[in-house]
Design a protein around this motif. Sequence first.
Motif, PDB file in Angstrom:
ATOM      1  N   LEU A  30      -7.565  11.887   1.411  1.00  0.00           N
ATOM      2  CA  LEU A  30      -7.302  10.457   1.343  1.00  0.00           C
ATOM      3  C   LEU A  30      -7.715   9.854   2.671  1.00  0.00           C
ATOM      4  CD1 LEU A  30      -6.062   8.037  -0.223  1.00  0.00           C
ATOM      5  CD2 LEU A  30      -3.896   8.618   0.868  1.00  0.00           C
ATOM      6  N   ARG A  31      -8.653   8.934   2.626  1.00  0.00           N
ATOM      7  CA  ARG A  31      -9.156   8.295   3.834  1.00  0.00           C
ATOM      8  C   ARG A  31      -8.623   6.869   3.883  1.00  0.00           C
ATOM      9  NH1 ARG A  31     -12.624  12.084   2.265  1.00  0.00           N
ATOM     10  NH2 ARG A  31     -13.759  13.255   3.839  1.00  0.00           N
ATOM     11  N   LEU A  32      -7.931   6.564   4.952  1.00  0.00           N
ATOM     12  CA  LEU A  32      -7.360   5.237   5.158  1.00  0.00           C
ATOM     13  C   LEU A  32      -8.240   4.478   6.137  1.00  0.00           C
ATOM     14  CD1 LEU A  32      -3.666   6.381   5.667  1.00  0.00           C
ATOM     15  CD2 LEU A  32      -4.758   5.664   3.540  1.00  0.00           C
ATOM     16  N   GLY A  33      -8.594   3.265   5.784  1.00  0.00           N
ATOM     17  CA  GLY A  33      -9.415   2.446   6.661  1.00  0.00           C
ATOM     18  C   GLY A  33      -8.676   2.092   7.948  1.00  0.00           C
ATOM     19  N   LYS A  34      -9.428   1.805   8.994  1.00  0.00           N
ATOM     20  CA  LYS A  34      -8.828   1.500  10.293  1.00  0.00           C
ATOM     21  C   LYS A  34      -7.903   0.282  10.229  1.00  0.00           C
ATOM     22  CE  LYS A  34     -10.810   2.703  14.010  1.00  0.00           C
ATOM     23  NZ  LYS A  34     -11.604   2.937  15.192  1.00  0.00           N
ATOM     24  N   PRO A  35      -8.286  -0.819   9.546  1.00  0.00           N
ATOM     25  CA  PRO A  35      -7.338  -1.943   9.464  1.00  0.00           C
ATOM     26  C   PRO A  35      -6.035  -1.558   8.757  1.00  0.00           C
ATOM     27  CG  PRO A  35      -9.527  -2.665   8.861  1.00  0.00           C
ATOM     28  CD  PRO A  35      -9.579  -1.183   8.972  1.00  0.00           C
ATOM     29  N   LEU A  36      -6.119  -0.681   7.750  1.00  0.00           N
ATOM     30  CA  LEU A  36      -4.916  -0.233   7.046  1.00  0.00           C
ATOM     31  C   LEU A  36      -4.058   0.634   7.958  1.00  0.00           C
ATOM     32  CD1 LEU A  36      -3.247  -0.054   4.458  1.00  0.00           C
ATOM     33  CD2 LEU A  36      -4.687   1.867   3.761  1.00  0.00           C
ATOM     34  N   CYS A  37      -4.675   1.545   8.691  1.00  0.00           N
ATOM     35  CA  CYS A  37      -3.919   2.406   9.620  1.00  0.00           C
ATOM     36  C   CYS A  37      -3.183   1.588  10.669  1.00  0.00           C
ATOM     37  CB  CYS A  37      -4.857   3.395  10.304  1.00  0.00           C
ATOM     38  SG  CYS A  37      -5.298   4.788   9.278  1.00  0.00           S
ATOM     39  N   ASN A  38      -3.782   0.472  11.078  1.00  0.00           N
ATOM     40  CA  ASN A  38      -3.163  -0.354  12.107  1.00  0.00           C
ATOM     41  C   ASN A  38      -1.896  -1.056  11.628  1.00  0.00           C
ATOM     42  OD1 ASN A  38      -5.138   0.351  13.928  1.00  0.00           O
ATOM     43  ND2 ASN A  38      -6.397  -1.436  13.503  1.00  0.00           N
ATOM     44  N   VAL A  39      -1.755  -1.294  10.318  1.00  0.00           N
ATOM     45  CA  VAL A  39      -0.578  -2.012   9.821  1.00  0.00           C
ATOM     46  C   VAL A  39       0.458  -1.087   9.187  1.00  0.00           C
ATOM     47  CG1 VAL A  39      -1.822  -4.176   9.465  1.00  0.00           C
ATOM     48  CG2 VAL A  39      -1.664  -2.536   7.597  1.00  0.00           C
ATOM     49  N   LEU A  40       0.127   0.191   9.026  1.00  0.00           N
ATOM     50  CA  LEU A  40       1.077   1.120   8.421  1.00  0.00           C
ATOM     51  C   LEU A  40       2.153   1.541   9.421  1.00  0.00           C
ATOM     52  CD1 LEU A  40      -1.224   3.510   6.351  1.00  0.00           C
ATOM     53  CD2 LEU A  40       0.343   1.774   5.488  1.00  0.00           C
ATOM     54  N   PRO A  41       3.363   1.823   8.922  1.00  0.00           N
ATOM     55  CA  PRO A  41       4.425   2.336   9.804  1.00  0.00           C
ATOM     56  C   PRO A  41       4.130   3.789  10.194  1.00  0.00           C
ATOM     57  CG  PRO A  41       5.184   2.246   7.530  1.00  0.00           C
ATOM     58  CD  PRO A  41       3.836   1.612   7.550  1.00  0.00           C
ATOM     59  N   PRO A  42       4.871   4.356  11.142  1.00  0.00           N
ATOM     60  CA  PRO A  42       4.605   5.731  11.605  1.00  0.00           C
ATOM     61  C   PRO A  42       4.768   6.794  10.517  1.00  0.00           C
ATOM     62  CG  PRO A  42       6.071   4.603  13.116  1.00  0.00           C
ATOM     63  CD  PRO A  42       5.888   3.702  11.946  1.00  0.00           C
ATOM     64  N   TYR A  43       5.658   6.579   9.564  1.00  0.00           N
ATOM     65  CA  TYR A  43       5.854   7.529   8.468  1.00  0.00           C
ATOM     66  C   TYR A  43       5.672   6.798   7.147  1.00  0.00           C
ATOM     67  CZ  TYR A  43       7.721  10.678  11.936  1.00  0.00           C
ATOM     68  OH  TYR A  43       7.855  11.488  13.033  1.00  0.00           O
ATOM     69  N   ILE A  44       4.893   7.414   6.248  1.00  0.00           N
ATOM     70  CA  ILE A  44       4.568   6.757   4.984  1.00  0.00           C
ATOM     71  C   ILE A  44       4.839   7.676   3.805  1.00  0.00           C
ATOM     72  CG2 ILE A  44       2.814   5.225   5.968  1.00  0.00           C
ATOM     73  CD1 ILE A  44       0.682   7.188   4.950  1.00  0.00           C
ATOM     74  N   ARG A  45       4.952   7.080   2.634  1.00  0.00           N
ATOM     75  CA  ARG A  45       5.002   7.788   1.360  1.00  0.00           C
ATOM     76  C   ARG A  45       3.838   7.270   0.531  1.00  0.00           C
ATOM     77  NH1 ARG A  45      10.139   6.472  -1.503  1.00  0.00           N
ATOM     78  NH2 ARG A  45       9.767   4.475  -0.524  1.00  0.00           N
ATOM     79  N   VAL A  46       3.153   8.157  -0.175  1.00  0.00           N
ATOM     80  CA  VAL A  46       2.001   7.786  -0.988  1.00  0.00           C
ATOM     81  C   VAL A  46       2.288   8.153  -2.435  1.00  0.00           C
ATOM     82  CG1 VAL A  46      -0.472   8.128  -1.351  1.00  0.00           C
ATOM     83  CG2 VAL A  46       0.450   8.192   0.960  1.00  0.00           C
ATOM     84  N   GLY A  47       2.003   7.226  -3.345  1.00  0.00           N
ATOM     85  CA  GLY A  47       2.214   7.481  -4.761  1.00  0.00           C
ATOM     86  C   GLY A  47       1.125   6.842  -5.597  1.00  0.00           C
ATOM     87  N   PHE A  48       1.063   7.239  -6.867  1.00  0.00           N
ATOM     88  CA  PHE A  48       0.060   6.703  -7.780  1.00  0.00           C
ATOM     89  C   PHE A  48       0.697   6.494  -9.138  1.00  0.00           C
ATOM     90  CE2 PHE A  48      -3.493   7.197 -10.806  1.00  0.00           C
ATOM     91  CZ  PHE A  48      -4.327   6.208 -10.333  1.00  0.00           C
ATOM     92  N   ASP A  49       0.521   5.323  -9.712  1.00  0.00           N
ATOM     93  CA  ASP A  49       1.006   5.020 -11.052  1.00  0.00           C
ATOM     94  C   ASP A  49      -0.133   5.302 -12.028  1.00  0.00           C
ATOM     95  OD1 ASP A  49       1.911   3.964 -13.448  1.00  0.00           O
ATOM     96  OD2 ASP A  49       2.766   2.171 -12.535  1.00  0.00           O
ATOM     97  N   SER A  50       0.006   6.349 -12.836  1.00  0.00           N
ATOM     98  CA  SER A  50      -1.067   6.762 -13.748  1.00  0.00           C
ATOM     99  C   SER A  50      -1.303   5.746 -14.852  1.00  0.00           C
ATOM    100  CB  SER A  50      -0.732   8.110 -14.376  1.00  0.00           C
ATOM    101  OG  SER A  50      -0.629   9.094 -13.387  1.00  0.00           O
ATOM    102  N   LYS A  51      -0.266   5.049 -15.262  1.00  0.00           N
ATOM    103  CA  LYS A  51      -0.410   4.088 -16.355  1.00  0.00           C
ATOM    104  C   LYS A  51      -1.153   2.834 -15.894  1.00  0.00           C
ATOM    105  CE  LYS A  51       2.235   1.540 -19.774  1.00  0.00           C
ATOM    106  NZ  LYS A  51       3.574   1.124 -20.183  1.00  0.00           N
ATOM    107  N   LEU A  52      -0.745   2.274 -14.758  1.00  0.00           N
ATOM    108  CA  LEU A  52      -1.370   1.053 -14.241  1.00  0.00           C
ATOM    109  C   LEU A  52      -2.556   1.334 -13.332  1.00  0.00           C
ATOM    110  CD1 LEU A  52       1.854  -0.989 -13.405  1.00  0.00           C
ATOM    111  CD2 LEU A  52       0.384  -1.185 -15.415  1.00  0.00           C
ATOM    112  N   LYS A  53      -2.711   2.597 -12.922  1.00  0.00           N
ATOM    113  CA  LYS A  53      -3.783   3.036 -12.023  1.00  0.00           C
ATOM    114  C   LYS A  53      -3.749   2.265 -10.702  1.00  0.00           C
ATOM    115  CE  LYS A  53      -6.351   4.741 -15.852  1.00  0.00           C
ATOM    116  NZ  LYS A  53      -5.241   4.558 -16.761  1.00  0.00           N
TER     117      LYS A  53
END
Length: 132
Positions: A30-53
């Motif tokens: 999973l590659r996060l763009g630099k602007p996204l990395c700059n606004v994310l908190p120090p610890y994250i959770r990642v999920g995916f909704d298969s129905k809504l994609k």
Amino acid sequence: MVHTKYNFKWFEKEDNRRALRASISTDGKLRLGKPLCNVLPPYIRVGFDSKLKILAIADGHGTGIGRPHCGIMSAQALSAQIASTGLRFPLSFRLSRDERTGYFLGRIIPRRRLDKNSAQPQYDPEQLLILY
């Protein structure tokens, strides 16, 4: 002469360099763009909704995955879950912050490829059928 009251909302051109983007490849990275990395908190959770994609990135409140400094993290389980929906890799997501939940929610950016006959870029019809 009749005067009508217009109520225009003027839009500015979007700067794609500041867009919050993420992508996932066939190798499960999973590659996060630099602007996204700059606004994310120090610890994250990642999920995916298969129905809504929809990809979701939330604040881990100190217990989630440590935010990668280089923007690349291993996400084999996420990759397997996305592959089970029939989507092919690589996939790109455009994220925006949901004001109600505080999550970063990402919709899939439809993939474009060159048509063999006309050499014009066109959307991948198989991916569009799965998405819509």
